[in-house]
Design a protein around this motif. Structure first.
Motif, mmCIF file in Angstrom:
data_model
loop_
_atom_site.group_PDB
_atom_site.id
_atom_site.type_symbol
_atom_site.label_atom_id
_atom_site.label_comp_id
_atom_site.label_asym_id
_atom_site.label_seq_id
_atom_site.Cartn_x
_atom_site.Cartn_y
_atom_site.Cartn_z
ATOM 1 N N SER A 131 -18.742 -14.166 -37.170
ATOM 2 C CA SER A 131 -18.112 -15.405 -36.722
ATOM 3 C C SER A 131 -18.094 -16.447 -37.838
ATOM 4 C CB SER A 131 -18.865 -15.961 -35.508
ATOM 5 O OG SER A 131 -18.340 -17.211 -35.103
ATOM 6 N N ILE A 132 -19.151 -16.474 -38.645
ATOM 7 C CA ILE A 132 -19.200 -17.383 -39.791
ATOM 8 C C ILE A 132 -18.140 -16.994 -40.819
ATOM 9 C CG2 ILE A 132 -20.623 -18.260 -41.687
ATOM 10 C CD1 ILE A 132 -21.591 -19.246 -39.019
ATOM 11 N N VAL A 133 -18.003 -15.694 -41.072
ATOM 12 C CA VAL A 133 -16.996 -15.220 -42.026
ATOM 13 C C VAL A 133 -15.600 -15.642 -41.574
ATOM 14 C CG1 VAL A 133 -15.932 -13.172 -43.045
ATOM 15 C CG2 VAL A 133 -18.422 -13.290 -42.792
ATOM 16 N N THR A 134 -15.322 -15.480 -40.285
ATOM 17 C CA THR A 134 -14.018 -15.879 -39.745
ATOM 18 C C THR A 134 -13.798 -17.382 -39.886
ATOM 19 O OG1 THR A 134 -14.027 -14.052 -38.162
ATOM 20 C CG2 THR A 134 -12.578 -15.912 -37.674
ATOM 21 N N ALA A 135 -14.840 -18.165 -39.616
ATOM 22 C CA ALA A 135 -14.725 -19.620 -39.748
ATOM 23 C C ALA A 135 -14.459 -20.012 -41.195
ATOM 24 C CB ALA A 135 -15.996 -20.298 -39.239
ATOM 25 N N CYS A 136 -15.144 -19.371 -42.129
ATOM 26 C CA CYS A 136 -14.921 -19.658 -43.552
ATOM 27 C C CYS A 136 -13.473 -19.374 -43.935
ATOM 28 C CB CYS A 136 -15.866 -18.825 -44.412
ATOM 29 S SG CYS A 136 -17.604 -19.323 -44.315
ATOM 30 N N ALA A 137 -12.930 -18.277 -43.405
ATOM 31 C CA ALA A 137 -11.541 -17.928 -43.693
ATOM 32 C C ALA A 137 -10.584 -18.978 -43.147
ATOM 33 C CB ALA A 137 -11.217 -16.562 -43.104
ATOM 34 N N ALA A 180 -33.588 -6.398 -40.133
ATOM 35 C CA ALA A 180 -32.542 -5.966 -39.207
ATOM 36 C C ALA A 180 -31.265 -6.791 -39.341
ATOM 37 C CB ALA A 180 -33.053 -6.034 -37.771
ATOM 38 N N LYS A 181 -31.386 -7.979 -39.931
ATOM 39 C CA LYS A 181 -30.221 -8.854 -40.085
ATOM 40 C C LYS A 181 -29.560 -8.719 -41.457
ATOM 41 C CE LYS A 181 -31.748 -12.398 -36.799
ATOM 42 N NZ LYS A 181 -32.084 -13.839 -36.618
ATOM 43 N N PHE A 182 -30.100 -7.860 -42.310
ATOM 44 C CA PHE A 182 -29.466 -7.640 -43.610
ATOM 45 C C PHE A 182 -28.086 -7.011 -43.391
ATOM 46 C CE2 PHE A 182 -33.572 -7.319 -46.387
ATOM 47 C CZ PHE A 182 -33.935 -8.574 -45.952
ATOM 48 N N ILE A 183 -27.196 -7.195 -44.350
ATOM 49 C CA ILE A 183 -25.781 -6.844 -44.171
ATOM 50 C C ILE A 183 -25.302 -5.952 -45.308
ATOM 51 C CG2 ILE A 183 -23.435 -7.779 -44.007
ATOM 52 C CD1 ILE A 183 -24.849 -10.451 -43.041
ATOM 53 N N LYS A 184 -24.759 -4.805 -44.975
ATOM 54 C CA LYS A 184 -24.209 -3.920 -45.996
ATOM 55 C C LYS A 184 -22.902 -4.497 -46.536
ATOM 56 C CE LYS A 184 -26.171 0.351 -44.120
ATOM 57 N NZ LYS A 184 -25.879 1.720 -43.618
ATOM 58 N N PRO A 185 -22.620 -4.305 -47.825
ATOM 59 C CA PRO A 185 -21.350 -4.796 -48.386
ATOM 60 C C PRO A 185 -20.130 -4.291 -47.623
ATOM 61 C CG PRO A 185 -22.826 -4.136 -50.145
ATOM 62 C CD PRO A 185 -23.485 -3.715 -48.871
ATOM 63 N N SER A 186 -20.193 -3.062 -47.122
ATOM 64 C CA SER A 186 -19.060 -2.522 -46.364
ATOM 65 C C SER A 186 -18.839 -3.303 -45.073
ATOM 66 C CB SER A 186 -19.294 -1.044 -46.048
ATOM 67 O OG SER A 186 -20.489 -0.863 -45.287
ATOM 68 N N GLU A 187 -19.926 -3.757 -44.455
ATOM 69 C CA GLU A 187 -19.804 -4.557 -43.233
ATOM 70 C C GLU A 187 -19.200 -5.914 -43.542
ATOM 71 O OE1 GLU A 187 -23.689 -2.671 -40.912
ATOM 72 O OE2 GLU A 187 -23.943 -4.422 -42.213
ATOM 73 N N LEU A 188 -19.686 -6.561 -44.590
ATOM 74 C CA LEU A 188 -19.148 -7.862 -44.964
ATOM 75 C C LEU A 188 -17.676 -7.752 -45.348
ATOM 76 C CD1 LEU A 188 -19.461 -10.849 -45.491
ATOM 77 C CD2 LEU A 188 -20.509 -10.329 -47.712
ATOM 78 N N ALA A 189 -17.325 -6.697 -46.091
ATOM 79 C CA ALA A 189 -15.929 -6.494 -46.481
ATOM 80 C C ALA A 189 -15.043 -6.292 -45.249
ATOM 81 C CB ALA A 189 -15.814 -5.304 -47.422
ATOM 82 N N ARG A 190 -15.543 -5.559 -44.266
ATOM 83 C CA ARG A 190 -14.754 -5.332 -43.050
ATOM 84 C C ARG A 190 -14.533 -6.635 -42.291
ATOM 85 N NH1 ARG A 190 -17.894 -2.038 -40.765
ATOM 86 N NH2 ARG A 190 -18.764 -3.269 -39.062
ATOM 87 N N TRP A 191 -15.590 -7.441 -42.150
ATOM 88 C CA TRP A 191 -15.429 -8.735 -41.473
ATOM 89 C C TRP A 191 -14.450 -9.621 -42.230
ATOM 90 C CZ3 TRP A 191 -21.447 -9.435 -41.325
ATOM 91 C CH2 TRP A 191 -21.992 -8.549 -40.384
#
Length: 232
Positions: A131-137, A180-191
């Motif tokens: 949701s933060i990624v979407t808001a930044c966009a 558990a809240k760490f984020i893989k680059p592939s996940e961040l790229a997908r978002w």
């Protein structure tokens, strides 16, 4: 409902008075700030640009960007760090507009208002990072750039960022990070792609305990930074 963890807000609020002490729990932030600033400035040319710092905390990055000539807005949901950030402006003489507001709410208020948006060391501390990624966009103008940094999720990152940094080297207070809240680059790229952002660069940040220095490079296995461009 706010996209924030009350325990996380309280944790950083309790430490807020030490934010600008380079020998405190925030020493790692002080150490990496010049690297982050140079990276952002190299791609954006901060002078004269309108920039938003999401999750600004006590204002280290916000003030650094303002010192390089940017018109900076810093937002956070923790009152104490914002108070420290505003007080430090009196000492530094910099100008930053600090606001207590969520990224999602500001995106409703000021869509496409910024030349660049930064969201560093923040995504791993919120319940819904996508949701933060979407808001930044939504907040950056078409063709503008968004800068993220966070922690990869794998056994090595757990060993280095949690066991090493918090328990062995004691660079950070215990409990700073939740693996558990760490984020893989592939996940961040997908978002990012779902939010009309096109990932343009992925780089790693490494720490050498012998030299006690951070460097940017190709190793994204623990800490990494991603630069993305908003599609028109």
């Amino acid at each position: 409902m706010l996209n924030a963890d009350p325990a996380e807000l309280e944790k950083f609020g309790d430490l807020a008075h030490r934010w600008w002490d380079p020998h405190s729990e925030f020493k790692p932030l002080h150490d990496i700030n010049p690297l982050r600033l140079d990276w952002i400035d190299r791609h954006v040319g901060l002078a004269g640009k309108r920039v938003l710092d999401v999750g600004c905390g006590g204002g280290l990055l916000s003030e650094g960007m303002a010192a390089r000539g940017a018109e900076v807005t810093g937002i956070d949901l923790s009152e104490k760090p914002l108070g420290v950030a505003r007080l430090h402006l009196l000492e530094s003489g910099q100008k930053v507009d600090y606001r207590k507001i969520s990224a999602e709410a500001l995106a409703d208020e000021m869509p496409g208002a910024f030349d660049a948006v930064t969201c560093l060391e923040m995504l791993e501390h919120v319940p819904n990072p996508s949701s933060i990624v979407t808001a930044c966009a939504r907040l950056v103008k078409p063709g503008g750039q968004v800068f993220f940094s966070t922690l990869n999720r794998n056994p090595k990152s757990y060993l280095f960022a949690v066991i090493g940094a918090e328990y062995v080297l004691k660079m950070l207070p215990r409990g700073t990070h939740d693996y558990a809240k760490f984020i893989k680059p592939s996940e961040l790229a997908r978002w990012a792609k779902l939010a009309t952002l096109e990932p343009a660069e992925l780089i790693g940040m490494s720490y050498n305990p012998l030299s006690q220095r951070y460097t940017l490079g190709a190793d994204t296995s623990v800490n990494y930074l991603m630069r993305a461009v908003r599609n028109a």
